[in-house]
Design an enzyme around this catalytic site. Structure first.
Site, short mmCIF file in Angstrom:
data_model
loop_
_atom_site.label_atom_id
_atom_site.label_comp_id
_atom_site.label_asym_id
_atom_site.label_seq_id
_atom_site.Cartn_x
_atom_site.Cartn_y
_atom_site.Cartn_z
N PHE A 141 0.86 -1.19 0.00
CA PHE A 141 0.00 0.00 0.00
C PHE A 141 0.89 1.23 0.00
O PHE A 141 1.71 1.41 0.89
CB PHE A 141 -0.93 0.03 1.23
CG PHE A 141 -1.91 1.16 1.15
CD1 PHE A 141 -3.11 1.01 0.47
CD2 PHE A 141 -1.63 2.40 1.71
CE1 PHE A 141 -4.02 2.08 0.36
CE2 PHE A 141 -2.52 3.46 1.60
CZ PHE A 141 -3.72 3.29 0.94
N ASP A 226 9.47 2.84 1.55
CA ASP A 226 8.30 3.60 1.99
C ASP A 226 8.15 3.44 3.50
O ASP A 226 7.72 2.41 4.00
CB ASP A 226 7.05 3.08 1.26
CG ASP A 226 5.81 3.89 1.63
OD1 ASP A 226 5.88 4.71 2.58
OD2 ASP A 226 4.76 3.70 0.97
N LYS A 255 2.56 10.33 8.09
CA LYS A 255 1.91 9.84 9.31
C LYS A 255 2.49 10.41 10.61
O LYS A 255 2.21 11.54 10.97
CB LYS A 255 1.90 8.31 9.31
CG LYS A 255 0.93 7.73 8.25
CD LYS A 255 0.64 6.27 8.52
CE LYS A 255 -0.26 5.64 7.47
NZ LYS A 255 -1.67 5.81 7.71
N1 PLP Z 1 2.53 4.46 2.19
C1 PLP Z 1 2.23 3.66 3.23
C2 PLP Z 1 3.19 2.57 3.63
C3 PLP Z 1 1.05 3.84 3.94
O1 PLP Z 1 0.75 3.04 4.97
C4 PLP Z 1 0.17 4.89 3.55
C5 PLP Z 1 -1.10 5.10 4.24
O2 PLP Z 1 -1.60 4.26 4.95
C6 PLP Z 1 0.52 5.68 2.45
C7 PLP Z 1 1.72 5.44 1.80
C8 PLP Z 1 -0.37 6.80 2.00
O3 PLP Z 1 -0.36 7.82 2.95
P1 PLP Z 1 -1.52 8.91 2.97
O4 PLP Z 1 -2.78 8.23 3.39
O5 PLP Z 1 -1.03 9.93 3.97
O6 PLP Z 1 -1.61 9.47 1.62
#
Ligand code: PLP
Length: 404
Positions: A141, A226, A255
């Site tokens: 994700f 990520d 986050k």
């Molecule tokens: N990358 C990871 C690993 C995530 O867990 C998330 C969101 O849960 C995102 C990217 C996307 O972040 P956002 O919801 O702030 O756009």
């Protein structure tokens, strides 16, 4: 227009929600009003232990005095200035991020507003290699904006929006040979999470991340980690990649970094990668404004001052020990690291357990049909975790009764 009234029932607010918001999130489960530490209260005054933490966002919990003071002071001085200008707090936050990431001289930070935007910046960074291929993992994700969505694996999120950006492939996670086979001289970047949070806290083997480093280096591709969910202390290290000993080419953050204020970041390691994006090639109106930078600095300072990295490791182990000590026949085990955890059930009961949890005053996240994700504030205490673990058998029993 209806104005809000503090005595209005939750049902009334939810009714107004349904008539005024685009319901991409489905119906909200609660109307929350305030929080303190790891606790939140709804508009009826009912208290919940918040083991969701804004989905791994509220690193310092709710209403933390350091965050409140830093943000209040900053908003009173200057909240926003545009990126035509900078501020001392923005520069300080970038420097501090580079320091805790142990990034070499010549590294850099681009500030965005969310995780998906940090990923968008990473995708654009990868395009500057003059290659277009991106290899991501099954179960990944990376966000919902159209670029990030191409890296996200779940068909239900992707299918309504195809075609997405081309040349993205997904390989099985934790399988070095599959990765080796997928990476070619057309690969601009490999993008991996150190722990797949949304897939239910599935941890990358250190050897997998080490293999990814070796494979990308050999192919001349970027290794982008990520850290949106795993970063900023969540795993007990500042960043999830650090326990594997690798040095990535870039990481993405969001986050926990703002402790609840919206901030994201792309961090590039070393001058060659940092130099890929040059003046005019990317931007953001709000990115890294003084208000969110002050929030980020206070989050990082508090994690350090209160030794929260050690606390996270301790609390994570405490949670695992307490759940295992239950010896519950419906619990298969606990996955994850630090305070990014999933309790894995032997059957698909997680949504019903979460509903029972809400009734009993616990916020937990049914991240998969058989997995309950816990991503509480990093300040959560062992007593608070014990309260939940003690209640868990009753929640499972209620869930079983309510499930045909
Ligand atoms: N990358 C990871 C690993 C995530 O867990 C998330 C969101 O849960 C995102 C990217 C996307 O972040 P956002 O919801 O702030 O756009």
């Amino acid at each position: 227009m209806t104005t809000s009234d503090s005595t209005e029932s939750q049902q009334a607010v939810l009714h107004r929600y349904a008539r005024s918001l685009i319901t991409v999130f489905g119906a909200p489960q609660l109307v929350l009003e305030r929080g303190d530490g790891a606790w939140v209260w709804d508009t009826d005054g009912k208290r919940y232990l918040d083991l969701v933490g804004g989905i791994a966002v509220n690193a310092l919990g709710h209403n933390h005095p350091a965050l409140v003071a830093a943000v209040s002071k900053q908003v009173g001085e200057m909240a926003h200035i545009s990126n035509f200008y900078t501020s001392r707090v923005q520069v300080e936050l970038a420097e501090r991020i580079l320091e805790i990431a142990q990034a070499p001289e010549g590294s850099g930070v681009f500030f965005a507003n969310s995780g998906a935007e940090a990923i968008e910046a990473a995708i654009k960074l990868s395009r500057r290699t003059c290659r277009t291929g991106i290899v991501a993992a099954e179960g990944a994700f990376h966000g919902r904006t159209t670029g990030a969505l191409a890296l996200t694996h779940k068909a239900a999120y992707r299918d309504p929006f195809t075609p997405l950006i081309p040349d993205v492939s997904h390989v099985p996670y934790n399988d070095p040979e599959a990765l080796r086979a997928a990476v070619t001289s057309d690969t601009a970047a490999v993008v991996l999470e150190p722990i797949q949070g949304e897939a239910g806290a599935i941890v990358a083997d250190p050897a997998y991340l080490q293999a990814a480093r070796e494979i990308t280096t050999a192919a001349g591709a970027l290794l982008i980690i990520d850290e949106v969910q795993t970063g900023v202390g969540r795993t007990g290290d500042w960043f999830g990649f650090q326990s594997s000993g690798i040095v990535p080419d870039a990481i993405t953050l969001a986050k926990g970094l703002g402790g609840g204020l919206p901030i994201g970041a792309l961090v590039t390691f070393g001058p060659a990668v940092t130099g890929l994006l040059t003046a005019g090639q990317h931007g953001s109106t709000f990115g890294g404004n003084p208000l969110v930078a002050a929030a980020g600095l206070s989050v990082l300072a508090t994690i350090e001052a209160d030794s929260l990295l050690d606390h996270v490791t301790e609390m994570g182990e405490h949670l695992v020990g307490a759940v295992e000590a239950l010896g519950h026949p419906d619990i298969e085990g606990v996955r994850g690291r630090g305070l990014l955890r999933a309790i894995v059930l032997r059957s698909d009961l997680s949504a019903a357990v979460a509903a029972a949890g809400r009734e009993a005053g616990f916020l937990i996240n049914p991240v998969a049909p058989n997995a309950i994700r816990l991503v509480p504030p990093l300040v959560v205490t062992s007593d608070e975790l014990d309260l939940f673990v003690a209640a868990l058998p009753a929640l499972i029993a209620t869930a079983k009764e309510s499930t045909p």
